[in-house]
Structure formats: structure tokens, C-alpha cells
Scaffold this motif. Sequence first.
Motif, PDB file in Angstrom:
ATOM      1  N   LYS A  12       0.832  -1.214   0.000  1.00 46.39           N
ATOM      2  CA  LYS A  12       0.000   0.000   0.000  1.00 46.39           C
ATOM      3  C   LYS A  12       0.862   1.258   0.000  1.00 46.39           C
ATOM      4  N   ARG A  13       1.944   1.222   0.809  1.00 43.47           N
ATOM      5  CA  ARG A  13       2.830   2.403   0.868  1.00 43.47           C
ATOM      6  C   ARG A  13       3.491   2.660  -0.491  1.00 43.47           C
ATOM      7  N   ILE A  14       3.896   1.571  -1.117  1.00 44.80           N
ATOM      8  CA  ILE A  14       4.532   1.719  -2.449  1.00 44.80           C
ATOM      9  C   ILE A  14       3.533   2.316  -3.446  1.00 44.80           C
ATOM     10  N   GLN A  15       2.289   1.825  -3.399  1.00 41.69           N
ATOM     11  CA  GLN A  15       1.256   2.360  -4.319  1.00 41.69           C
ATOM     12  C   GLN A  15       0.991   3.841  -4.047  1.00 41.69           C
ATOM     13  N   GLU A  16       0.998   4.239  -2.764  1.00 43.00           N
ATOM     14  CA  GLU A  16       0.777   5.642  -2.410  1.00 43.00           C
ATOM     15  C   GLU A  16       1.922   6.513  -2.933  1.00 43.00           C
ATOM     16  N   LEU A  17       3.167   6.002  -2.742  1.00 43.11           N
ATOM     17  CA  LEU A  17       4.333   6.747  -3.249  1.00 43.11           C
ATOM     18  C   LEU A  17       4.267   6.889  -4.774  1.00 43.11           C
ATOM     19  N   GLU A  18       3.842   5.845  -5.466  1.00 43.15           N
ATOM     20  CA  GLU A  18       3.730   5.900  -6.927  1.00 43.15           C
ATOM     21  C   GLU A  18       2.674   6.914  -7.349  1.00 43.15           C
TER      22      GLU A  18
END
Length: 787
Positions: A12-18
Motif C-alpha cells: 500500500k505504501r509503495i502504491q501511495e508513493l507511486e
Amino acid sequence: MIEKPSYEELEKRIQELERVESNFNRSKGKLIHSYDLMDYIISHARSAIAVFDRDFKYIYVSKRYLTDYKVKEQHVIGKHHYEVFPDIPQKWKDVHQRSLAGEVLRAEEDLYYREDGSIDWTRWECRPWYEYDGSIGGIVIYNEVINERKKIEETLRKSEQLLSTHLLNTPIGAISWDLNFKTVEWNPAAETIFGYTKDEALSKHAAELILPEDMKELVDVIFQDLISEKGGTRSTNENITKGGRRIICDWYNTALKDADGKVIGIASFVSDITERVQANEGLRKSEEKFRTLFHTSPNAITLTSAENGVYIDVNDGFTKMLGYSKEDVIGKTSAELNIWNDFKDRELLASGLKKYGLVDDLEADFKGKNGQIKSGIMSAHLLNIENKNIIFAITRNVTEQRKLESQLQQSQRMESIGTLAGGIAHDFNNILSPIVGYTEMVLLDTPEDSPVRDSLNQVYTSALRAKDLVNQILTFSRQDSSELMLMKMQPIVKEALKLIRSTISTTIEIIQDINPDCGVVKADPTQIHQIVMNLATNAYHAMEETGGELKVSLKEVELGEYDIITPDMTPGVYACLIVADTGVGMDKILTNKIFDPFFTTKEVGKGTGMGLSVVHGIVISMGGTIHVYSEPGKGTQFHVYLPVIKSAAEKPKIQTQVPIQGGTEQILLVDDEEAILSMEKRMLERLGYQVTSRTSSLEALEAFRSNPDKFDMIITDMAMPNMPGDKLSVELIKIRPDIPVLLCTGFSEAMSVEKAASLGIKGFLLKPIIMKDLAQKIREVLDACKI
């Protein structure tokens, strides 16, 4: 101990950063695009632009600046302005310091002296620019070279001066008469010809200057030709001078018309040709001198047989003027060569020669060998040489002179548009004021579900449209730029077609193809309405006799590099408005002229020739292009291209409802129009104000003088008899300096917001007055005076 995130949380954090990175890149792209667009606009501006910081170091320069001042970008960016231009005058240093202190300075005309000694006329502006915190970060200088405009102004001034000098010094008598043939103007040459001074001639009837037996014939000829719209008459008459001497004069008479085209008098130009008539015998004896003149004169000279009209000889001036060789001409007649552009001029020449033996200063157009039209002024004499009647004619080529005169006349006509527009604007706005005001108040009193509310809204909308159209006339006449907004054209086009449908014949079918997906353009709604109305009306006139189809379509098109219509267009997406008819069509010659001001093929009363030139001016002002396709017998299509705005950063303006605020103050209301005064009084009382009204500025002044503390505010019209509103305001302020005055006007070239403020007037409002505008302006003025 820190708990490690789970796999799902990490994902989820990676998707938010993207997502954040994607939004950042999108914003960055928009910012770069906005910067590129701004740089493009500045680079192509007509003004040279330079931006300095507070230390007068260059931050930015436009391409025009580099070109005009002959410097390179790498040699100025970061450099001190006075280092780049060490000899800059103290005048400009003072301007820079004042602008850095917060002033905006400008000049419409100023001289710029270059290092090479040349001089340019320029218009410039110097203004501060501000940081985000509101502090002044530096200055911006705009400079535009206006040498061409100054040259045109000087040329027009010299032309007007030359015309005035010519009328005073010309040897041709210049006389004007009223419709009763009483003398109104009489120049020095007329004094010389007839012996009467100007004082003696003024108000004298023409019969006292022209022999009675000739008078009726002359008057009949003049008025018949004026009525038939010939534009002028020429005649040769025997006249009588003050001393009783009989002379032969050549007359050219033309109608004098007012701005509405009504004949108000007659202008006459007269030459005493007595000596020329008497000199015929002397010309016969001067054959050698004649031959020298014949061969060396730059004018076109011809010898023609009076018996059969065959050319006997022509000089080099004739062959150069019309492009024929002597072999082409000698032995043939002017009719065989089709030299006369209007055969009536040839008949006039023959008639004058038959009656008097000469014709002087005959103005006519001639066709050259290549078909080009040449304008000439011809003088012809009937001579008897070796017992043969010969017509000797001299024609002076005035083609270029006529072109210059036509350009000057067109310039003067265009200048007169502003005066005409200003004259009608005041009256139109006074008529519209009670319509708008009363309709607005009735709407406020009408329930939302009332069956008449829709009709009232239509009246109100139409009145506001009329108001906008009057403003548009003024905008065009002053060549001002309108305020453009982001808008979709579909509703305006449909509204205009609805109006057109109700005004044109049912023999013309209107076909609409309005694409709802056509994008947003930056335009003025009133001007879009005017474009559709003018083009549709033009199409209607083309089909008025036969009927047909009027097709109006609106669609979005993408033009590539090889699709653009004119060189100044750029590839991209455009809204394309097409107005097509199945009427008579036009050839290429007419197509090339239709956008010229005052050019029209319509009969008198059907058009002024301004409609298409207005459309052309509007389209160009909005960054668009207009193109016309037409063939005789196959109809006409007008294509209007306006750039579609794709930037998401810009959104159409949304009108928000602002509550109307009233008050309880005492107001003195002054207007000489009873209908407007009554409407405004009711409007103000509806807002809660106490109103004392006067139709006379003198009565209003007396009412205020008798009790100046009674009133909290004055609202006065500008144009009133005896004492106009600005002078009334000055007198009121003399009595009580703190009294707030609101000045209203339908139109006034002599008054502006700045001029009103300089007189101590606190507010300025243009008619017709909208209630919310009036309420807002009153509170604005009253509340400002309470601070």
C-alpha cells in the motif's frame, strides 16, 4: 521493539508513493507547459520586454528586445542595465527609480535616440513586479517601436493640409450652394472669374451669376442627375460677370450629402475657358510648337478625325499610359479598341465638342491593352487643320493620385465611425435604461412559478443583449479589445439562429449541425453572436430572390502543419463555425474585396459594407482566422476558425449571485429624462433609500443649496440641458466638499473615470443601469466616504 510492517502494508505504501510521484510529474508537466506558453506569448509580442531585479540586473529579455537593441542574451542576462547601456540618460534612470518605488509610468509617444544617430518613435511602460510576500522584486519594461504609425499620421496631416491649401490657391472656382441655389461658399478663384467678392456672393442666387436663359436647363440637368444618383454632372455654359462681360465656363456639379445620405446642397467647380475657346485660331497657327509639345509631353495626346473617330496620331505618353503601340492604334477608333471603361464618357465628350468645340477636364476611366483600368483627366478641342476637323485631346494620367485620394477618404470614413457610434450610444442607452430597470424590478416581484416569468426573462435577456451590442459598436469604432472569457459557442450560435429564423423568409430553410462536443474557446459571447448574425444575414441576402438553404455547423477540427489556412496560424485543435448558403455566389475578384470596409454589392438600404469587415476584425482579435469559399452560381461558405483551449488550468467563468445591498440614506437624484428618473427613483426606493428627484440640474442645485446637510449622496446624469452633470457636480462640491457624487452617462467622450475623479466625483457608472451594479456602486461610494 519496532513492529515490522506486513507485506500488504508495504505494498500500500509503495502504491501511495507511486500515486504521489505521478501527481508530481503531472503538475510538473503543466508548470513546464505554462512556462513554455508564457515564453511563447512574450517572444511573439510586438513590444520589446525586459525584466530587472532590484539591482537593475537583467533577469529576462524577449526576442524582440534583443532584436530592437542589437544585443545578445548571453551578454545581458545577469548584467547591470547601466553596464550594458552606459550612456543611458538621467531621464530613464529617474523613471526606473520611480517605478522601483511602486509607480507605473508610461508614454504613448516618445523619442529614442540610437547610438548611430537614428531616431525611433516608441511607446513604453515601466512598472514594478512583486514577490510572493508583496515586496517589489524589480521592474518590467515594455517598449514598442511605432515609426510606421507616425509616418501614416504625418502623411494624413500633410494630405489634409495640401487639400486645404489647394482649395484656397487653385485656379478653379469652388462654390457651394444650398438646395435653393443660394451661395454658401465662394473661393478666391471664383472671385477672379466672376468679379464678385466672397461677401458680395454669399446668399446670392445662382441666376445672378448665370444667364437666365441657361439657368433652367442647368438646374434641370443637375437635379435630374442628382436624383438618379449619377454622383455629378458636367456642363459648359455661357455666363456673365459682375461687370456684364460674357464668358464661357466649364462646370462640374455634385451633390453634398449628410451622414444619412440626404442631399443637403450642391458643390460646383468652375473654370473660365473663354480664352481657350478664343485661342483655337492661335493653336492652328502654332503647328510647329504643337508638334514639339505633342512628342515630348508625358501626358497622353491624340489626334482623331472628327468625321469617323479614327486615330490619326498618338504620342508616346498615350502608348505608355495604355500599353498600345502606335501600330495598334492608328487607323482604328476608340470604340474598336474598347478603350472607354464607361461609354457614356465618350458620349459626353462628343456632345461637348459638338456644342462648344471643346471639352475641358473630363474625368474618365480607360482600359489598357492588358485590361488594367487607368484614370485620366481629358481636355479636348475641335480644330480645323488643312480644312479637316480634327479632335485634339490631352489626357493626364491621375491613376495613382486617385488611389491616394481613395485611401484618404477611406481613412476619414473609418475615423467618422467613432463619432457616429458615440452619438447613437447615449440615446440608445437612455432608451434601454427604463426597459432594463423596470423589467428587472418586475422580475423581482414575479413568483418563480408565474407563467409570465419566462417572457420577462426573455425581455430582460434581449435588453442586456442590446446593451452589449451598443458597447460592441463602441468597441469596434475605438478599436478597443474586449474582455474575452472561456466559453462554449453552442448556446450563442443556437440563440442567434433562433433570432434569424424569426426575421427571414420561410423560402429559406435553416439547417443546423451543432456538435455538442465542440470544445471551449476564449471569446466574447456578444462578438460570437454578432459573427453569426452578420454571416447569416449576408447569406440571407444572397438567397433573398430565389430562396435556398442556410446551413450552419459547428465542429471541432484538428489542423496539422500542412492544413493551416494562413501563415500566422499554428497547428492544433480549432472550433470551426461554417455558415453556408446556396445563393448566387461570387467570383474571385469579389471574394478578395468582401472584407474591405464599406465594400458592398447590395443595393441602397440593404447594407453598409461594414458587416463582413466587422466579422473579420472580431475573428482576428480573438486569435482566429476566417476563410471564404465561393463560386458564381454555387453559393458561398464562410469558415471561422477559433483556437480550442485545452488547458485544464483554465475553466469557464461562473457567474455567482451576489446579494443586492440597500440602505436608508437620503439621495438627491438628477436626470432630465422623465422615464429614466422615474425608474431610478423606484429602484432606489426599493433598495430602501429616501429619494428626492429633479429633472433640471439648476433646480437640483437650488434644492441642495437650500439644505446641503439634508442629503447623503448625489446621483446625476451627465448629459443635461443648461448645466451638464460634471459641472453640476463641481458646483455641489463647492457648497459641500464632502458630498459623495455618482455620475451616470449613456456615453461621453469628454468624461471618463479618471476625469470624474479629478473633479472630486466619487463614482462613475455607465447606462443602462443594472440594479445590482447601482446598489453595489452606491454602497461602495458611501462606505468609502465613511472611512
